[in-house]
Design an enzyme around this catalytic site. Sequence first.
Site, short mmCIF file in Angstrom:
data_model
loop_
_atom_site.label_atom_id
_atom_site.label_comp_id
_atom_site.label_asym_id
_atom_site.label_seq_id
_atom_site.Cartn_x
_atom_site.Cartn_y
_atom_site.Cartn_z
CG ASP A 153 -7.14 -3.74 -3.61
OD1 ASP A 153 -7.49 -4.77 -4.20
OD2 ASP A 153 -7.72 -3.30 -2.61
CG ASP A 175 -2.02 -1.04 1.09
OD1 ASP A 175 -2.63 -1.15 0.03
OD2 ASP A 175 -2.24 -1.78 2.08
#
Length: 417
Positions: free
Chosen positions: A190, A128
């Site tokens: 993602d 992330d």
Amino acid sequence: MPTCSRLAPYFFAALLGGLTAGCVTTTRVAQTTAAAPVLDVAKELAYCAAQARKTVDQKSNYTRQPRRIGAGKAQWEYVSREDWTSGFWPGTLWYVYETQPTAFWKEKAQGFTQDLAPVLDHKTVDHDLGFQFYCSYGNGYRLTKDPAYKQVLLRAADSLAMLFNPRVGTILSWPRMVKQMNWPHNTIMDNMINLELLFWASKHGGSKKLYDMAVSHARVTSRNHFRPDGTSYHVAVYDDKTGQFIKGVTHQGYADNTMWARGQAWAIYGFTMAYRESRESEFLDRARKSADIFIQRLPADQVPYWDFDAPDIPNAPRDASAAAVVASALLELSTLVPDKAAAQGYRQQAERMLVTLSSAQYQARDQSPAFLLHSTGHKPNGTEIDASINYADYYYLEALLRLQKLQQNKSLSVVEK
């Protein structure tokens, strides 16, 4: 699924008022004769700034970031800089500063951005870093050219690259899931968004290998993460030693064979960006196929249910965050497709989605300091259901800025090349 691509190669299957019956295509969407509803972009940008002001006026320091407001609640729940969403609030403030370039907004954006730097002092625990640093420091660098921001971005890219497995050709998304779920090498959709950090770094003083990693990741994802109809798995599981694709599964969607709305949104956004950066035709085709099936299956108001195959539709929760991500992606996609009819179709679809998101049904307005209502974070886990979420606000504001730039014939680059 039947196809009518020879008869109507650019058939726009999702219009306000419902789906077109009969022959549909999973490979191309485009032209519609119906004009998109008119959206007062300046008004909506001012709304976002006013809502953001409510939040900063309630926050006395730069530690901890607003993440969610639960259904029926009026105040943000805050998270630490280590949270995967911690870059969205500073990124939102940079976007507000872009619309209102005052010392006040610059100071707020800088403060929340600089609070994230210590994340890089620890071991890289998941993928992330792009969300955390490209949204925050990336937008900050674009708008200020602060050389210190550039160095943080390069450092973040190098940290992200440590998760790349050359035998698989992708970045390991969740190291914790290797043992927890017996997923030797897992890559989630993602992760496509985080590739933008690698692309940027490779052009701003980082290693050329960062570009190669990003392209490899996108290629492997394109070839293993999708079903024949263009819908995507959330997670692709690989053998970490041979690189062999083992299976596609879901983690946040309804089931392994369903289309989780935000996962499909990440695919549309990610492959659009990957094509912009690499000009590999495979990525443009994948972006369009991902977009077309998403648009084709939208409900009449253009905001998806949290999973397109949820068994309780039409009573299933919506996901405004997925609509915001896709609206932003479609605006960029409209600048990259080669034919004008397709470009017009994608842009009009984005505008329809933004009109709905800007309505009283989806804007928070006086209910809370968030921009949007009705997002869904992790339905199977029972968290952030019918909530306001910081990434929904971030991509909604980004989409509005992109639409404004298109109207002004400006570049859509989120971070300057």
